[in-house]
Design a protein around this motif. Structure first.
Motif, PDB file in Angstrom:
ATOM      1  N   ASN A 228     -77.461 -48.904  79.334  1.00 27.06           N
ATOM      2  CA  ASN A 228     -78.712 -49.290  78.698  1.00 27.06           C
ATOM      3  C   ASN A 228     -78.534 -49.338  77.183  1.00 27.06           C
ATOM      4  O   ASN A 228     -79.143 -48.580  76.441  1.00 27.06           O
ATOM      5  N   VAL A 229     -77.679 -50.259  76.724  1.00 27.69           N
ATOM      6  CA  VAL A 229     -77.415 -50.455  75.292  1.00 27.69           C
ATOM      7  C   VAL A 229     -77.590 -51.934  74.983  1.00 27.69           C
ATOM      8  O   VAL A 229     -77.525 -52.778  75.871  1.00 27.69           O
ATOM      9  N   CYS A 230     -77.796 -52.254  73.726  1.00 29.64           N
ATOM     10  CA  CYS A 230     -77.925 -53.645  73.310  1.00 29.64           C
ATOM     11  C   CYS A 230     -76.616 -54.071  72.646  1.00 29.64           C
ATOM     12  O   CYS A 230     -76.518 -54.197  71.436  1.00 29.64           O
ATOM     13  N   ALA A 231     -75.595 -54.252  73.477  1.00 29.02           N
ATOM     14  CA  ALA A 231     -74.272 -54.632  73.001  1.00 29.02           C
ATOM     15  C   ALA A 231     -73.458 -55.158  74.178  1.00 29.02           C
ATOM     16  O   ALA A 231     -73.814 -54.951  75.334  1.00 29.02           O
TER      17      ALA A 231
ATOM     18  N   VAL B 127     -69.989 -57.751  79.825  1.00 22.20           N
ATOM     19  CA  VAL B 127     -71.363 -58.221  80.000  1.00 22.20           C
ATOM     20  C   VAL B 127     -72.226 -57.676  78.867  1.00 22.20           C
ATOM     21  O   VAL B 127     -71.839 -56.736  78.180  1.00 22.20           O
ATOM     22  N   MET B 128     -73.411 -58.256  78.714  1.00 24.48           N
ATOM     23  CA  MET B 128     -74.376 -57.747  77.752  1.00 24.48           C
ATOM     24  C   MET B 128     -75.097 -56.571  78.391  1.00 24.48           C
ATOM     25  O   MET B 128     -75.508 -56.648  79.552  1.00 24.48           O
ATOM     26  N   GLY B 129     -75.264 -55.494  77.670  1.00 23.17           N
ATOM     27  CA  GLY B 129     -75.946 -54.315  78.180  1.00 23.17           C
ATOM     28  C   GLY B 129     -77.416 -54.572  78.463  1.00 23.17           C
ATOM     29  O   GLY B 129     -77.988 -55.584  78.031  1.00 23.17           O
TER      30      GLY B 129
END
Length: 87
Positions: free
Chosen positions: A54-57, A79-81
């Motif tokens: 659950n990160v924005c990276a 992948v995008m978090g």
């Protein structure tokens, strides 16, 4: 004297067999393959996947799967978090 020789030989054999078992296990572990757009995927059954954090990276992921021949593979990809929001 014979008992001492037998003991030395048996411990040597046990050590050699233990080393051989480790080598067999290392050979059976599949190599991690890095995904590219040119990678041909033959996925018959997914064994496991890492969970998307659950990160924005962009984060690294791994998927372990069996192909149609029953061979085990480990695929590494990104992948995008799940932590990005549009608010």
């Amino acid at each position: 004297m014979k008992a001492l020789l037998a003991l030395a030989l048996s411990s040597l054999c046990a050590t050699a067999m233990a080393g051989e078992a480790k080598t067999d296990a290392a050979q059976q572990q599949p190599v991690v393959e890095q995904y590219t757009y040119a990678t041909h995927l033959d996925i018959a059954k997914v064994v496991s996947m890492s969970e998307v954090p659950n990160v924005c990276a962009v984060v690294p992921m791994k998927m372990e799967y069996d192909d149609s021949k029953g061979e085990r593979h480990i695929l590494s990809y990104k992948v995008m978090g799940n932590g990005c929001s549009n608010s």
